[in-house]
Structures are given as structure tokens and as C-alpha cells.
Enzyme design. Structure first.
Site, short mmCIF file in Angstrom:
data_model
loop_
_atom_site.label_atom_id
_atom_site.label_comp_id
_atom_site.label_asym_id
_atom_site.label_seq_id
_atom_site.Cartn_x
_atom_site.Cartn_y
_atom_site.Cartn_z
CB CYS A 121 -0.88 -0.01 1.25
SG CYS A 121 -1.75 1.55 1.45
CG ASN A 155 12.20 -3.47 -9.77
OD1 ASN A 155 13.19 -3.13 -10.39
ND2 ASN A 155 11.37 -4.39 -10.21
CD GLU A 156 9.55 -3.65 -14.20
OE1 GLU A 156 8.80 -4.57 -13.87
OE2 GLU A 156 10.13 -3.60 -15.31
CB CYS A 163 -6.35 -0.33 2.03
SG CYS A 163 -5.32 1.14 2.22
CB CYS A 166 -5.74 3.69 -0.84
SG CYS A 166 -4.00 3.20 -0.72
CD GLU A 314 14.57 -4.87 -14.70
OE1 GLU A 314 13.84 -5.64 -15.35
OE2 GLU A 314 14.31 -4.51 -13.55
CD1 TRP A 322 9.14 -12.03 -18.11
CD2 TRP A 322 7.77 -11.11 -19.62
NE1 TRP A 322 9.75 -10.88 -18.57
CE2 TRP A 322 8.92 -10.29 -19.50
CE3 TRP A 322 6.78 -10.73 -20.52
CZ2 TRP A 322 9.09 -9.12 -20.23
CZ3 TRP A 322 6.95 -9.56 -21.25
CH2 TRP A 322 8.10 -8.78 -21.10
CG PHE A 364 13.99 -22.09 -16.51
CD1 PHE A 364 15.24 -22.69 -16.47
CD2 PHE A 364 12.91 -22.76 -15.97
CE1 PHE A 364 15.42 -23.94 -15.89
CE2 PHE A 364 13.07 -24.02 -15.39
CZ PHE A 364 14.33 -24.61 -15.35
CG HIS A 365 14.30 -13.54 -17.02
ND1 HIS A 365 15.35 -12.78 -17.48
CD2 HIS A 365 13.17 -12.84 -17.29
CE1 HIS A 365 14.86 -11.66 -18.00
NE2 HIS A 365 13.55 -11.67 -17.90
#
Ligand code: GLA
Ligand code: ZN
Length: 677
Positions: A121, A155-156, A163, A166, A314, A322, A364-365
Site C-alpha cells: 500500500c 522497482n517498477e 484499502c 487509500c 533492464e 514470461w 529460466f529468465h
């Protein structure tokens, strides 16, 4: 033009990426090997600590920086620098257990349990307090460490929370914006369906459990979410800036014009922008030129958030994990993709991730170091090659594109179009429309900026603003002055239909004073079935209208194209109007691309805008440039799998080899050659 160094402490192209030594603490031999491989891969940067909170603070108030101390020292000893993350993108279990308010509520107002990441949040005082504590500890500990060159905030940043905290913050934000309930009711047109609010506490975010029909509420909710996300990030920035005022801060953005956060708002208070990028090379669209073009559009957008170089924070050395089908990255494509970002203003090529994790969701990335654990994989060599090339580009660090043409993209405008009921249901294709105007520029090698409503319009000879549906009186005035003072403006169907509160302009479209600027009145808009087309004629040539045909009347404008079918046969389909010392073009229909291409070519010719490369560019090859005002660096990029030969009347110098290139320049498959005059 002065060079703009976004990382004043390290004036080199960064090469590296996310590194998670916290995952490998029980494997000292791996950590040691990582440093050997780091040097061998020609890397000079690591982004540390992005999801390391549980390792840094295993129990509330008990900190353990041992792995981080070692990583900071080791990386520095290996000649590298560190972009240090604040760890707020994933919280430790104890934090959620002890302070349940940090857990998000979903749009059905249900509290989520612990799990995943990017799910806190943004309003929670407990979360802000706990991030402030850990961030302060990190800043105090590493403020004088010579490896530290920038902060990576969270990050991102993404998602939304419903809630009670918010909901209340949303009401407070609305109070600040509208002042009175009367104003809010008027702006939201809440008399419609008896939705009039008589108490601020009646306001809830849009939800499938309740309100879904008040468009302005829905758009305001998105604006609030953007504000609150940025406000949370800014609270984090304040904690690190208090201790390290000279270390620049950034935050990395999700690729693909992430819809839920207005990235222009998010970037307002960072020192420079950072973009993550995962193009689907050789994907469902087998033409890599289209894939490249879409990436380029995003880079040009990222560069213009701060009008400074940015970081490619990145990208995947190899496959991601993905996509629906995770195809291997073809040989040579990593180098091409990395240099493409640099061509558009990135001062780095960074990867997710340095070492592939052993377990869980991203095992597996793609990564610089694979599970085999050494330098033998093909992609490791490709990473080495990227590092080698970047190391030769110091003189380009800090340079910028000098674009004479700008496209306009605004998040709120897209949200308002997405919300609008009418036209067609579902996706009205705002981003693909932006792309359709970008494509003719990209393939001609024209440097282009992508700007918002608040940017200065004066540096541009041409501004293209497709589907500019939301236009406030203020923006209308700004566009009018731009044209009056000599600018060329091109707009399309759906221009200036609503104001910033999503209220329709009265008195005829386009509103906000733009009828006069375009010299037209847009009376109606015909939405076509997907299989419908309407012929359009211009200069004896026939084009095809799809999706939207506006029925417009020229009121002073010169007609450039007319409909050749339907009941509006013979009526204008495209116009141009002289206004003050400038010109305003209006495209009343969506075309299949060839009309757009022809119009863009016309504008470029009229305003003498050309590529920095003098020769013709074959299909799949483009050219983009960066300059310090004196020297222009030109990136010739081959997105095809075959060799391409370009002709030039000039002599150029290859920036990396110093070799003279006159008459012809050969580009190997997937190669980028960087030249200067
Ligand atoms: C995003 C995240 C990374 C990682 C990659 C995978 O960009 O920021 O942590 O999950 O996706 O592609
Ligand atoms: Zn919340």
C-alpha cells in the site's frame, strides 16, 4: 548543447545490471566466481539490493549488511560501480505480519495476504516509516562508498490499492483538487443518474462492487494512483537525499507504455529516467523492424521525460520467461538491441540479471551468467561484445538527440479515450495510432521527441498530436500560440472533444479554441465495422479509411483529401489551415498507413527536416543521432538478417575504429555502425 551527464561520478556507458548476492550467501565460491565473470563480461556496473529487504533486515530493527558490504567492496575492486536500490519493491514476511495495513486491498476492497512483490500500500504510514528506516540505514552506511553512483528507488512501481487509507487519501486528493463538492459534482456531471455527492465520505474508488459509470471519477482515480505512487516514491527519495544529496536518484519503468501510472508524473522528481525493455524479437510479428520501431518509440518517450539521457535499466541477455512462447534470442540481436537503446539516448545497456537464480519464478529468465556458471555460453560472449562496444563510446555519454519534430502522448488523454463509451467498444488503439505516426519518421531516420502537454513546444518545427481528445482551455491556447508563431501542428479525428475534467466542449468540435486554428467544424464521427472501408481521394490517388471517419466542414481550411464513398462522399477528409504564421493540419479519418506516410513526408519536406544521414535507408535499416552541439554521432542500425550497403555522398569516421568511410557503408546483419562527420 552541453553534454548532460546523468551520473556525474562516472562518465562512461554503464554495462551491467541487476545482481542478487543476497540469494547466494550460502555459496561463497559462486560470489567469488561472479567477480571474475563480471570483469570478463566487460561489465562496469551492478544494481544491488532490489529485492533484498529480508536479507538486510531479517527481523524488525535487526540489520545485517554483511553481504552488501562485501558486494559493494568486491564490485569496486573489480572496477565496477553500484546503483543501489531501496528494497521497497518486496517486503519481508515479518513486516506484513506485524503491520497488516501494508498489504494491499484489491478492487473488491478485500485485503490480500502476503505474497509476490510490487504489492504494498503506497499510503500506509507504517510502510513509509519502515522504508524510511531501511533506506536511511543504507544511505548512512554507503554514503561515502566509492562504488555508489546512483539510487534505484524501489522497482517498477505499479499497481493500485483500495484499502481504507487509500480511499481516504483519494478523498483528500479530490478535496485539494476541487475545493468544494459543488465543483466536484459539476466536473463529474454527477446529476447524471442521480449520482450527486452530498458528503466527501460517499466517494469510493471505482469498483466492480459499486461505481463504474462516472467517467471523470475513473480518470481521477487513475490520476490519484499516479500521484500516490509518485508521492510514495518521493517519500523514499527524501530519505536518501537527506544523507546523499549529490547522488542522483532514478526509478525503472515497465516497458510498453505501462498504462496504470502516468510516467510523466512519476518522473517529475527523479534526477534521470530509467527504462526497462524486453522487445519480442522474432516474435509474433516476424519483422524485427516493427519490433525495433516500437522499442524506439518508447526510448524516445523515456528520453523526453527529463530531456536528458536515460538508462536502459533492464533488458534480457537471451530469452525472458514470461512471453507466451519464449524464443531464444538470435545471435547478434543482443548487440543490436543494446546499441539501439544507446542510439536513442540511453547511457547504458543493463540487464536483468547478472546471475540466473537457482530457484523460484525467474530461474529460466535470461542472464549474463547461466546455471552452467562459467563463460562458455554463447550469450556470455554476446554480453562481452556489448561491453566491448560500449567501452569505446565514452565521447557519446551525455549527448542528446536534437529533434525538430515531436509526437504528443499523454496518459490522462489515453485514459479518457479508453473510458469513453461511444466510438467503438474496447481498444480504440491510442498507442498503435501513435506508432502509426512514428513509423514514417523511424524508417526515414528522423530524430523524434515524444512530449507531453507541459513540455515547451517552441523547439519543434512540427508537432503531431494524434487522437488529442482531452484539451483544456489552457492547452488549446498553448497550441494556438504555437501555430500562430509559426509552428506546424497535425491533429486527427477525436481532437479536443473534452476538457481536462472529461466534460464535452460546447460550441462544436474541436473545442478549446481549435476550430479557428484548424479552420474546420467536426460535426459527426462515423465508427466503421472492422470489415468496412471508405475510399478517400487526394491528388488523384485513392487511400482507404478504416475505423473512424469524421464528417467535417471546412470553414476556411484548404481541403487536401475528400471522402469518395458513403453519404459524406465529397466532404473533406483532410485539411490544412494557415493560422498566424503557422499551419494546422487535420486528418479526419484513420488510414491504413499510406496516407499518414504521405502526410508525414509532406510535413518534413515543408519544414526541411531530414535525417542526419544523407543517403537512402533500405527497408529495416534506420539512422538515429545524438549530438553535443558540435559533433553529431550517427547510429546506422541494421535490423535485418542480411548485409546492407548504404550510399553516402559524404566522408564519415567510424567512432570505434577511427576508420574513414566514404561513398558506401556496409552493415553486416544485425549490425550497428556508429559514425561521425
Ligand atoms: C521486470 C522486473 C525484474 C524482472 C524482470 C523479468 O523488469 O523489474 O525484477 O522480474 O521483469 O523480465
Ligand atoms: Zn492502501
Amino acid at each position: 548543447m552541453e553534454k548532460k551527464y546523468i551520473i556525474p561520478k562516472f562518465k562512461h556507458m554503464l554495462h551491467g545490471g541487476d545482481y542478487n548476492p543476497d540469494q547466494w550467501q550460502a555459496y561463497p565460491e559462486v560470489l567469488e566466481e561472479d567477480m571474475r565473470l563480471f570483469k570478463l563480461a566487460n561489465c562496469n556496473e551492478m544494481s544491488l539490493g532490489i529485492f533484498a529487504w529480508a536479507a538486510l533486515e531479517p527481523e524488525e530493527g535487526k540489520f545485517d549488511f554483511s553481504f552488501m558490504d562485501k558486494a559493494m567492496d568486491d564490485i569496486y575492486k573489480a572496477g565496477g560501480r553500484v546503483i543501489l536500490a531501496t528494497p521497497s519493491a518486496a517486503r519481508p514476511q515479518w513486516l506484513a505480519e506485524k503491520y497488516p495495513e501494508v498489504l494491499r486491498c484489491n478492487e473488491r476492497f478485500e485485503r490480500m495476504s502476503f505474497g509476490r512483490r510490487h504489492n504494498h500500500c503506497y499510503t500506509s504510514p507504517a510502510y513509509r516509516e519502515k522504508t524510511a528506516i531501511i533506506n536511511t540505514k543504507l544511505a548512512e552506511r554507503y554514503k561515502d562508498h566509492p562504488a555508489l553512483i546512483a539510487w534505484h528507488i524501489s522497482n517498477e512501481l505499479s499497481g493500485e490499492c483500495y484499502c481504507p487509507l487509500c480511499c481516504q487519501a483519494f478523498r483528500d486528493w479530490l478535496k485539494e483538487k476541487y475545493g468544494t463538492l459543488d465543483n466536484l459534482n459539476h466536473s463529474w456531471w454527477s446529476t447524471f443518474w442521480a449520482h450527486t455527492y452530498t458528503d466527501w465520505n460517499q466517494i469510493l474508488p471505482p469498483s466492480p462492487m459499486g461505481e463504474t459509470s462516472v467517467h471523470a471519477l475513473r480518470i481521477d482515480w487513475r490520476r490519484f494512483v499516479s500521484h500516490q505512487t509518485a508521492d510514495f516514491m518521493e517519500s523514499e527519495i527524501a530519505t536518501v537525499k537527506a544523507i546523499t544529496p549529490d547522488i542522483p536518484v532514478t526509478t525503472n519503468m515497465i516497458p510498453g507504455f505501462y498504462n496504470a501510472v502516468d510516467y510523466r508524473r512519476l518522473n517529475k522528481n527523479v534526477d534521470f529516467a530509467s527504462q526497462d525493455m524486453y522487445p519480442q524479437w522474432k516474435g509474433r510479428d516476424p519483422d524485427d523492424a516493427n519490433v525495433a520501431m516500437y522499442a524506439a518509440l518508447q526510448y524516445d518517450t523515456a528520453r523526453c521525460f527529463k530531456h536528458k539521457p536515460f538508462l536502459l535499466m533492464e533488458s534480457a541477455p537471451g530469452l525472458v520467461n514470461w512471453f507466451q512462447y519464449n524464443k531464444l534470442m538470435r545471435p547478434g540481436v543482443l548487440e543490436q538491441a543494446s546499441l539501439q537503446a544507446v542510439a536513442h539516448g540511453a547511457d547504458s545497456a543493463q540487464y536483468f540479471q547478472f546471475r540466473k537464480s537457482r530457484g523460484s519464478a525467474e530461474k529460466f529468465h535470461g542472464a549474463v551468467v547461466d546455471h552452467v556458471g562459467d563463460e562458455t555460453p554463447r550469450l556470455f560472449r554476446e554480453v562481452q561484445q556489448v561491453g566491448k562496444r560500449l567501452a569505446a563510446l565514452d565521447e557519446i555519454v551525455g549527448t542528446m538527440a536534437d529533434a525538430k519534430i515531436a509526437l504528443v502522448h499523454d496518459w490522462s488523454n489515453k485514459w479518457a479515450i479508453d473510458e469513453a463509451q461511444g466510438f467503438q467498444k474496447g481498444d480504440k488503439r491510442v498507442i498503435p495510432t501513435l506508432e502509426s505516426f512514428y513509423k514514417p519518421l523511424w524508417k526515414r531516420g528522423i530524430d523524434t521527441d515524444v512530449i507531453g502537454f507541459e513540455d515547451d513546444f517552441s523547439p519543434y518545427s512540427v508537432i503531431i498530436a494524434p487522437m488529442l481528445y482531452t484539451v483544456s482551455e489552457e492547452l488549446g491556447e498553448k497550441l494556438k500560440n504555437y501555430v500562430k508563431n509559426g509552428g506546424t501542428l497535425l491533429c486527427t479525428y477525436m481532437t479536443a472533444m473534452v476538457d481536462e475534467n472529461d466534460l464535452c466542449h460546447l460550441g462544436g468540435f474541436p473545442g478549446a479554441g481549435l476550430k479557428e486554428v484548424f479552420g474546420i467544424w467536426n460535426e459527426e464521427i462515423d465508427t466503421l465495422y472492422p470489415e468496412d472501408t471508405v475510399p478517400v481521394t487526394a491528388d488523384g490517388k485513392t487511400y482507404t479509411a478504416v475505423d473512424y471517419c469524421e464528417v467535417i466542414h471546412a470553414r476556411g481550411a484548404e481541403v487536401l483529401a475528400t471522402y469518395d464513398g458513403e453519404f459524406y462522399k465529397g466532404m473533406p477528409a483532410a485539411t490544412v489551415n494557415s493560422y498566424g504564421s503557422g499551419k494546422a493540419y487535420y486528418l479526419a479519418f484513420r488510414d491504413k498507413g499510406d496516407f499518414t506516410d504521405m502526410m508525414v513526408e509532406r510535413l518534413l519536406a515543408e519544414k526541411n527536416i531530414a535525417s542526419a544521414f544523407d543517403g537512402a535507408l533500405p527497408q529495416g535499416v534506420t539512422a538515429h543521432s545524438r549530438t553535443d552541439g558540435d559533433t553529431t554521432y550517427l547510429f546506422l542500425e541494421n535490423f535485418t538478417a542480411s548485409e546492407q550497403t548504404l550510399s553516402t555522398a559524404l566522408c564519415w569516421t567510424d567512432v570505434e575504429s577511427g576508420e574513414k568511410l566514404c561513398g558506401t557503408i556496409t552493415l553486416a546483419p544485425h549490425k550497428t555502425v556508429i559514425i561521425k562527420k
